[in-house]
Structure formats: C-alpha cells, structure tokens
Design an enzyme around this catalytic site. Structure first.
Site, PDB file in Angstrom:
ATOM      1  N   TYR A 112      41.500  33.021  31.683  1.00 43.11           N
ATOM      2  CA  TYR A 112      41.574  34.418  31.279  1.00 43.11           C
ATOM      3  C   TYR A 112      40.544  34.726  30.195  1.00 43.11           C
ATOM      4  O   TYR A 112      40.305  33.933  29.303  1.00 43.11           O
ATOM      5  CB  TYR A 112      42.983  34.744  30.759  1.00 43.11           C
ATOM      6  CG  TYR A 112      43.320  36.207  30.917  1.00 43.11           C
ATOM      7  CD1 TYR A 112      44.015  36.668  32.027  1.00 43.11           C
ATOM      8  CD2 TYR A 112      42.906  37.125  29.961  1.00 43.11           C
ATOM      9  CE1 TYR A 112      44.300  38.012  32.182  1.00 43.11           C
ATOM     10  CE2 TYR A 112      43.186  38.476  30.118  1.00 43.11           C
ATOM     11  CZ  TYR A 112      43.882  38.916  31.228  1.00 43.11           C
ATOM     12  OH  TYR A 112      44.150  40.248  31.375  1.00 43.11           O
TER      13      TYR A 112
ATOM     14  N   GLU B 106      46.465  41.174  25.783  1.00 41.57           N
ATOM     15  CA  GLU B 106      46.182  40.496  27.052  1.00 41.57           C
ATOM     16  C   GLU B 106      46.472  39.007  27.024  1.00 41.57           C
ATOM     17  O   GLU B 106      46.728  38.396  28.050  1.00 41.57           O
ATOM     18  CB  GLU B 106      44.685  40.624  27.380  1.00 41.57           C
ATOM     19  CG  GLU B 106      44.299  41.871  28.050  1.00 41.57           C
ATOM     20  CD  GLU B 106      42.821  41.833  28.394  1.00 41.57           C
ATOM     21  OE1 GLU B 106      42.486  41.434  29.519  1.00 41.57           O
ATOM     22  OE2 GLU B 106      41.995  42.194  27.531  1.00 41.57           O
TER      23      GLU B 106
ATOM     24  N   LYS C  74      32.820  37.486  41.561  1.00 42.48           N
ATOM     25  CA  LYS C  74      34.029  37.770  40.786  1.00 42.48           C
ATOM     26  C   LYS C  74      35.034  38.591  41.574  1.00 42.48           C
ATOM     27  O   LYS C  74      34.673  39.521  42.290  1.00 42.48           O
ATOM     28  CB  LYS C  74      33.654  38.541  39.512  1.00 42.48           C
ATOM     29  CG  LYS C  74      34.807  38.603  38.524  1.00 42.48           C
ATOM     30  CD  LYS C  74      35.120  39.934  37.988  1.00 42.48           C
ATOM     31  CE  LYS C  74      36.587  40.026  37.588  1.00 42.48           C
ATOM     32  NZ  LYS C  74      37.209  38.850  36.999  1.00 42.48           N
TER      33      LYS C  74
HETATM   34  P1  ATP Z   1      36.579  35.506  38.287  1.00 45.67           P
HETATM   35  O1  ATP Z   1      36.730  36.384  37.071  1.00 45.67           O
HETATM   36  O2  ATP Z   1      35.177  35.121  38.534  1.00 45.67           O
HETATM   37  O3  ATP Z   1      37.273  36.092  39.476  1.00 45.67           O
HETATM   38  P2  ATP Z   1      38.890  33.950  37.807  1.00 45.67           P
HETATM   39  O4  ATP Z   1      39.542  34.357  39.070  1.00 45.67           O
HETATM   40  O5  ATP Z   1      39.167  32.566  37.346  1.00 45.67           O
HETATM   41  O6  ATP Z   1      37.322  34.109  37.911  1.00 45.67           O
HETATM   42  P3  ATP Z   1      40.048  36.397  36.730  1.00 45.67           P
HETATM   43  O7  ATP Z   1      40.011  36.971  38.073  1.00 45.67           O
HETATM   44  O8  ATP Z   1      39.436  37.156  35.618  1.00 45.67           O
HETATM   45  O9  ATP Z   1      39.313  34.951  36.637  1.00 45.67           O
HETATM   46  O10 ATP Z   1      41.572  36.057  36.387  1.00 45.67           O
HETATM   47  C1  ATP Z   1      41.937  35.650  35.091  1.00 45.67           C
HETATM   48  C2  ATP Z   1      42.695  34.345  35.125  1.00 45.67           C
HETATM   49  O11 ATP Z   1      44.003  34.535  35.667  1.00 45.67           O
HETATM   50  C3  ATP Z   1      42.087  33.260  35.989  1.00 45.67           C
HETATM   51  O12 ATP Z   1      41.043  32.584  35.339  1.00 45.67           O
HETATM   52  C4  ATP Z   1      43.268  32.375  36.303  1.00 45.67           C
HETATM   53  O13 ATP Z   1      43.553  31.470  35.249  1.00 45.67           O
HETATM   54  C5  ATP Z   1      44.377  33.392  36.432  1.00 45.67           C
HETATM   55  N1  ATP Z   1      44.499  33.811  37.836  1.00 45.67           N
HETATM   56  C6  ATP Z   1      43.862  34.838  38.429  1.00 45.67           C
HETATM   57  N2  ATP Z   1      44.221  34.953  39.720  1.00 45.67           N
HETATM   58  C7  ATP Z   1      45.114  33.967  39.947  1.00 45.67           C
HETATM   59  C8  ATP Z   1      45.852  33.543  41.083  1.00 45.67           C
HETATM   60  N3  ATP Z   1      45.759  34.184  42.235  1.00 45.67           N
HETATM   61  N4  ATP Z   1      46.670  32.470  40.957  1.00 45.67           N
HETATM   62  C9  ATP Z   1      46.781  31.831  39.783  1.00 45.67           C
HETATM   63  N5  ATP Z   1      46.108  32.183  38.683  1.00 45.67           N
HETATM   64  C10 ATP Z   1      45.288  33.232  38.751  1.00 45.67           C
HETATM   65 MG    MG Z   2      37.654  36.036  35.221  1.00 46.23          MG
HETATM   66 MG    MG Z   3      39.326  36.186  39.843  1.00 44.93          MG
END
Ligand code: ATP
Ligand code: MG
Ligand code: MG
Ligand code: MG
Length: 509
Positions: free
Chosen positions: A344, A378, A439
């Site tokens: 996050y 957050e 992303k």
């Molecule tokens: P990106 O931002 O490039 O998509 P990401 O998916 O890791 O990378 P976010 O989409 O910003 O990051 O989501 C924030 C965080 O919430 C993630 O890094 C992860 O730890 C958690 N998260 C997001 N989606 C899921 C999911 N479907 N299952 C479990 N954890 C999740």
């Molecule tokens: Mg992210």
């Molecule tokens: Mg993501």
C-alpha cells in the site's frame, strides 16, 4: 529481532488530569484485550488503557521513568540507530523504554529521530505530549479541556455528550461531528500544558520539496536497498509474515523481498465479478510462497462498508473504496493474529494512480498527494486490528518515502512506463510480466468502484450525482459508526443509502 507477531499495543486510550480521573472507556473498533495503567506524577494524574492482542506483552507498551510516563502503540523500525545515541542504549529493548530514554536526552526532538509506525503519548512534569509517526500512520486524537485531557488512537472513543470546553488547537484538524475532538497531524508532536490544555504543535517530519537527480543505476540501487531494508525491518524473527498480494508491482516487490528472507504466506482476494488471481499466481509460483485465494461475493463486500468506515474513520469516499476490499479480507482471516505486509502507498510518492506522462503534472501530483494524505487514515492499523491483525507498509517507511518522494519525476515515468524506478529495481527478483504489468487499483481489480456505482444507480441515482451520493453514504456511515458509536453489525449499507438519497433529493449535497 525485537518485533513479535503483534506490537505490544495496537492502540491506547489515555487521560491526563490535574486532579484525579480515568481514561476514556471507548468504544473502539480495535479488537483487543485491555490493560490498565494509573500513575500519579508530581503535578498530574495519568491513566491509560493499553489495547493489546493475545500473546503481546502490554507491559512493553509503556514505561515510567522518574516524573515521566510513556505509552507507545505500534512499533519502531530504527531501534539500532536509536540505541546507538544512548549511553545505555542496549538496556532498552522495548520501544516505550527507548522513547523514555530518548525523551530524557532530546526532549521533544526525540520524535524527529524515530522511523516507525506508531502513536505515542508522553506525560512529563506538567506537560502532555501527543505524537504521531512521520506519516501519521497510527491515527491519534485528543479532546483537551483545562486539567482534563483525553487522548485515543480512535476518534469514536472521545465522543461526549458534554459541550466542549477546551481551547482550539491551531494546526490540528477537527473531527466533523465530534465537537472538541482534534486529530494530531502526521509528523508532529502536540505539546500541551495539562492545567490550561493550551498547546504548541511541533513538526517532526515534512515531505521533501526538493528532487534529486540520480543516474539510472544509482536510482535503481538506492530504491532496491531502501526497500530491502524496510521490508527486513518489518519481519519478526520466527514469525511467518502474510503478504497481501495482488500481482501488481507494488505488492509483488514486497513479497519478493520478504520471500528472500524466509518462507512467507501470500493471499489474494477477489469477488464474484472480478479478480487478479492469475497475476498473483504467477508471482506466488515464482517466489514459492504458500499462496491462497479468497473470493468474497460483491453483495457481501458492499455490506462491509459500515465496518470499513468504522475502522478507517475517514469521510473520503475514494479511500473507502480502496480500503473496503482490504478490510473485508482482514476480517475473513482466521482468528490467529498475523503480521501482514502490504504494498500500500507506493503510488503516492511515485504518482502511480495518475497515469500521467507529462513530468510537470506528474511531479505536481506527487506534491499534491503528499500535501493532502494526512487525515485520510489510509494506512491505519485499525483496518486490520478490527480482526486482531497487524499491518505494516514498507513503502511508507520513513527512509523509503523520503527517497521515493525526492526522486526527479523522470525516474518515476521513464521509457513510457509508470513507476519505472521501482520496476527496474526489481527485475532480478520477479517475472518479466509482473515487472511490466500496468497499474491496477485494488478498487478496480476487485470491481468495487463499479459495483458501488451500480448499487446507487439501481437506487435511482443519476450518473451526474454518483460521486456526491457516494460521499453522502460514507458521511452517513461515519455519523452512525464514529459519531454515534454504533456497532457496524447494527448499521446497514442499505439504511445509509436511503438516508443519503433523501439528503440528495433535499439538495443537502
Ligand atoms: P499496482 O499499484 O501497480 O497495481 P499493487 O496492486 O500491489 O500494485 P495497489 O493496487 O495500489 O498496489 O493496492 C494496494 C495494496 O493493497 C497492494 O500492494 C496489496 O498489498 C493490496 N492489494 C491490492 N489488491 C489486492 C488483492 N486483490 N488481494 C490482496 N491484496 C491486495
Ligand atoms: Mg499500488
Ligand atoms: Mg493493484
Ligand atoms: Mg476525565
């Protein structure tokens, strides 16, 4: 090696009195046991309730040294550094004891030294000091009145029927609907005189405004080593961490660096409408994690909205959409407390959400988001503590954040790729398709934003009013669960939607 599965305290309720008095009783969303403290100092009576998990030692969350009492919720990540500036540093194993010794040596400046995920209160002499970490990642609230200051890691615990009689505290944020309650800003320590409740706000951290120019290799190496260190500092000896893994670059990088240190569990959530399971599987397989998947039907997910607002204590509807899938995931975990690592927050210093090619706009987005994150909650630990778990966010480690914010925008967006510096720092540890994956926000991947919109459309909200209606629903849930202290089991999403629609039609928006 000082970390356990959970920190000694997940939160606290405290009060400083010129005469006698008790700590506030709650309610709180944090699921925890309670340990009581009462200490008579020379000119104030200090009482606190430490909220702690089973197996955590709440005695390590507080300490008394002379005319000073210190209570810490959360944990410090630069303990070794902090010990090195104290003559008897090695005598302090717990963060509270360490902070007491630092406070004795540096006074309020102690808080400028700590890299952690914590909220702390220090009662010393006639003063009460309330401090957040650099990111305010453990929210902290107080309700000051002369001779009677109440303080808590959740705003709802400070609700009162009585008219507020305290001073206004410049620089703090008032909590809507809770008169007299203020939120301590991120990266500050609020110093109050217990008898007058008047105070001064001292800044202990600010996001950098300057940007550093580094060669590609230097930048890549700096990001890699800062993130490696941040992940390592968040692992507890002998405790298998759980990485919440989407298969996006942010969480995949964290999982990879944790898996390089030892076995990890990983967990991906999805809904009946949408998931990122195949992307997470690629990463889990590559890293040989013990991986699982969790499907939450969208109806059930939307019914978790009251829990999410109750835990996050935020009025921001976008943030609630990001947090809803995560809170729902944490609530579905088995009861045994877990230490959870997330990806996050990476998108804030790297402007990942903005899908912006132009460097001035990209850097403006970073500056804007870094100037406005405070109070959104957050990263609040309460999101997982509603089910007794502890989360930590390596991208918001103080050193990682300082580094990422301060990189020139051309290292963030490069060769047509967003978050370039992070992707390129991780090429050797992750599959190429993961490094290159665009992303996708958690609210998009789970289908939450679309489903929440559809729920409102189905209730007759025209397209142009959807954003307003979402904000009104969140406001209504905030009023019921935070202001009125209602338990989310007794607050329904449907009821909040009905009230929000009523307000919308009255034009109260
Ligand atoms: P990106 O931002 O490039 O998509 P990401 O998916 O890791 O990378 P976010 O989409 O910003 O990051 O989501 C924030 C965080 O919430 C993630 O890094 C992860 O730890 C958690 N998260 C997001 N989606 C899921 C999911 N479907 N299952 C479990 N954890 C999740
Ligand atoms: Mg992210
Ligand atoms: Mg993501
Ligand atoms: Mg009182």
């Amino acid at each position: 090696a000082h970390l356990g599965t959970l920190p000694p305290a997940l939160g606290f309720l405290a009060a400083a009195h010129a005469g006698g008095g008790r700590a506030p009783e709650g309610p709180v969303a944090t699921r925890a046991l309670r340990a009581e403290i009462g200490e008579a100092l020379s000119v104030q009576a200090f009482s606190a309730t430490v909220l702690h998990g089973p197996g955590a030692d709440p005695g390590r969350a507080w300490t008394r040294a002379g005319d000073t009492v210190v209570v810490v919720a959360g944990e410090f990540y630069n303990q070794d550094e902090l010990r090195s500036v104290l003559p008897d540093g090695d005598a302090h194993d717990g963060d509270a004891g360490l902070l007491a010794a630092l406070f004795d040596r540096y006074d309020l400046h102690a808080f400028r030294l700590v890299n952690g995920r914590f909220a702390a209160v220090v009662a010393s002499g006639a003063r009460l000091c309330a401090a957040t970490d650099h990111a305010g990642s453990v929210p902290l609230y107080l309700r000051p009145a002369p001779g009677d200051i109440h303080i808590a890691t959740e705003a709802k615990a400070l609700a009162t029927q009585a008219m507020p009689k305290g001073p206004s505290l410049p620089g703090t944020r008032r909590v809507p609907g809770l008169p007299g309650v203020h939120q301590v800003p991120a990266g500050t320590v609020l110093e109050l005189a217990v008898d007058s409740a008047g105070g001064t706000l001292h800044r202990t951290w600010q996001p950098p405004s300057a940007r550093r120019i580094l060669h590609e290799d230097e930048a890549r190496r700096a990001v890699r080593s800062a993130l490696e260190l941040a992940v390592g500092r968040r692992l507890a000896a002998g405790v298998k961490p759980l990485a919440v893994l989407s298969g996006g670059i942010d969480s995949s990088a964290v999982a990879a660096l944790a898996a390089a240190r030892g076995p990890i569990d990983s967990l991906s959530m999805g809904t009946d409408l949408s998931d990122e399971f195949p992307h997470a599987q690629v990463v889990a397989k590559h890293l040989a994690t013990d991986h699982s998947e969790l499907v939450i039907p969208m109806d059930e997910l939307l019914r978790q909205l009251p829990y999410t607002v109750w835990a996050a204590e935020t009025l921001d509807a976008d943030i609630i959409e990001y947090l809803l899938p995560l809170v729902s995931l944490y609530r579905r975990l088995p009861d045994t407390p877990r230490r959870i690592l997330t990806g996050y927050g990476a998108d804030i210093p790297l402007a990942g959400m903005h899908r912006e090619d132009r460097l001035p706009q990209l850097d403006s987005a970073v500056a804007h988001d870094m100037a406005t994150f405070d109070g959104l909650n957050e990263m609040s630990p309460v999101l997982a503590a509603v089910h007794g778990h502890w989360t930590s966010h390596p991208y918001w480690d103080r050193d990682v954040l300082d580094l990422l914010v301060g990189l020139e925008a051309g290292l963030k967006r490069r060769y047509g790729r967003d978050k370039w510096v992070l992707r390129s720092a991780m090429t050797d540890l992750l599959p190429e398709e993961t490094v290159a994956r665009p992303k996708l926000g958690v609210h998009e991947g789970s289908g939450v934003s679309v489903a929440f919109t559809r729920l409102l459309s189905d209730n007759g909200v025209p397209d142009r009013d959807i954003a307003t209606a979402k904000a009104l629903v969140v406001r209504e849930l905030f009023d019921r669960t935070v202001v009125d202290g209602g338990h989310p089991d007794h607050v329904s999403t449907e009821g909040a939607i009905r009230t929000a629609l009523h307000r919308l039609r009255q034009g109260a928006a």
